[in-house]
Scaffold this motif. Structure first.
Motif, mmCIF file in Angstrom:
data_model
loop_
_atom_site.group_PDB
_atom_site.id
_atom_site.type_symbol
_atom_site.label_atom_id
_atom_site.label_comp_id
_atom_site.label_asym_id
_atom_site.label_seq_id
_atom_site.Cartn_x
_atom_site.Cartn_y
_atom_site.Cartn_z
ATOM 1 N N SER A 145 37.763 84.001 6.032
ATOM 2 C CA SER A 145 36.779 84.679 6.550
ATOM 3 C C SER A 145 36.936 85.703 7.475
ATOM 4 N N TRP A 146 35.958 86.445 7.608
ATOM 5 C CA TRP A 146 35.894 87.475 8.585
ATOM 6 C C TRP A 146 35.010 87.231 9.769
ATOM 7 N N PHE A 147 35.517 87.516 10.839
ATOM 8 C CA PHE A 147 34.734 87.475 11.984
ATOM 9 C C PHE A 147 34.552 88.849 12.782
ATOM 10 N N ARG A 148 33.626 89.135 13.463
ATOM 11 C CA ARG A 148 33.628 90.445 14.327
ATOM 12 C C ARG A 148 33.256 90.247 15.649
ATOM 13 N N GLN A 149 33.736 90.810 16.645
ATOM 14 C CA GLN A 149 33.489 90.620 18.081
ATOM 15 C C GLN A 149 33.179 92.276 18.570
ATOM 16 N N ALA A 150 32.187 92.518 19.065
ATOM 17 C CA ALA A 150 31.886 93.682 19.767
ATOM 18 C C ALA A 150 31.820 93.451 21.566
#
Length: 125
Positions: A35-40
């Motif tokens: 899976s891909w996660f993102r964090q700004a």
């Protein structure tokens, strides 16, 4: 035993496209769900998209449905995420994560066993 190597991040103009890659190296890599996660900055890490170990199913966050697509190439042992129609709010550090229990896509970060180093995606407007 397992290692994830990411690439493909960079700078793109709003409305443009980018493709991220996550290469799986090590024992049992082919059985991992990815899976891909993102964090700004200042934000919680959030689920973006995922694919089970054999590519039978995918799952997408509502905000990226219709714009992002996750695929996997068994011959290359690599998972890709194609990102189209990028928006400034898509800018973040993107991480791929591997789940040994790869028969189902899971959205909680705590479910994942291995993580990539992260790749920066910047979207200009």
């Amino acid at each position: 035993q397992a290692q994830l190597v990411e690439s493909g991040g960079g700078l793109v103009q709003a409305g443009g496209s980018l493709r991220l890659s996550c290469k799986l190296i090590g024992s049992l890599s082919s059985h991992f769900g990815i899976s891909w996660f993102r964090q700004a900055p200042g934000k919680e890490r959030e689920f973006v998209a995922g694919i089970d170990w054999n590519g039978e199913s995918t799952l997408y966050a509502d905000l990226v449905k219709g714009r992002f697509a996750v695929t996997r190439d068994d011959a290359k042992n690599t998972v890709y995420m194609q990102m189209n129609s990028l928006k400034p709010e898509d800018a973040a550090v993107y991480y791929c994560a591997a789940d040994r229990n790869g028969g189902i896509v899971r959205t909680l970060p705590g479910a994942y066993d291995f993580w990539g180093q992260g790749t920066q995606v910047t979207v200009s407007s």
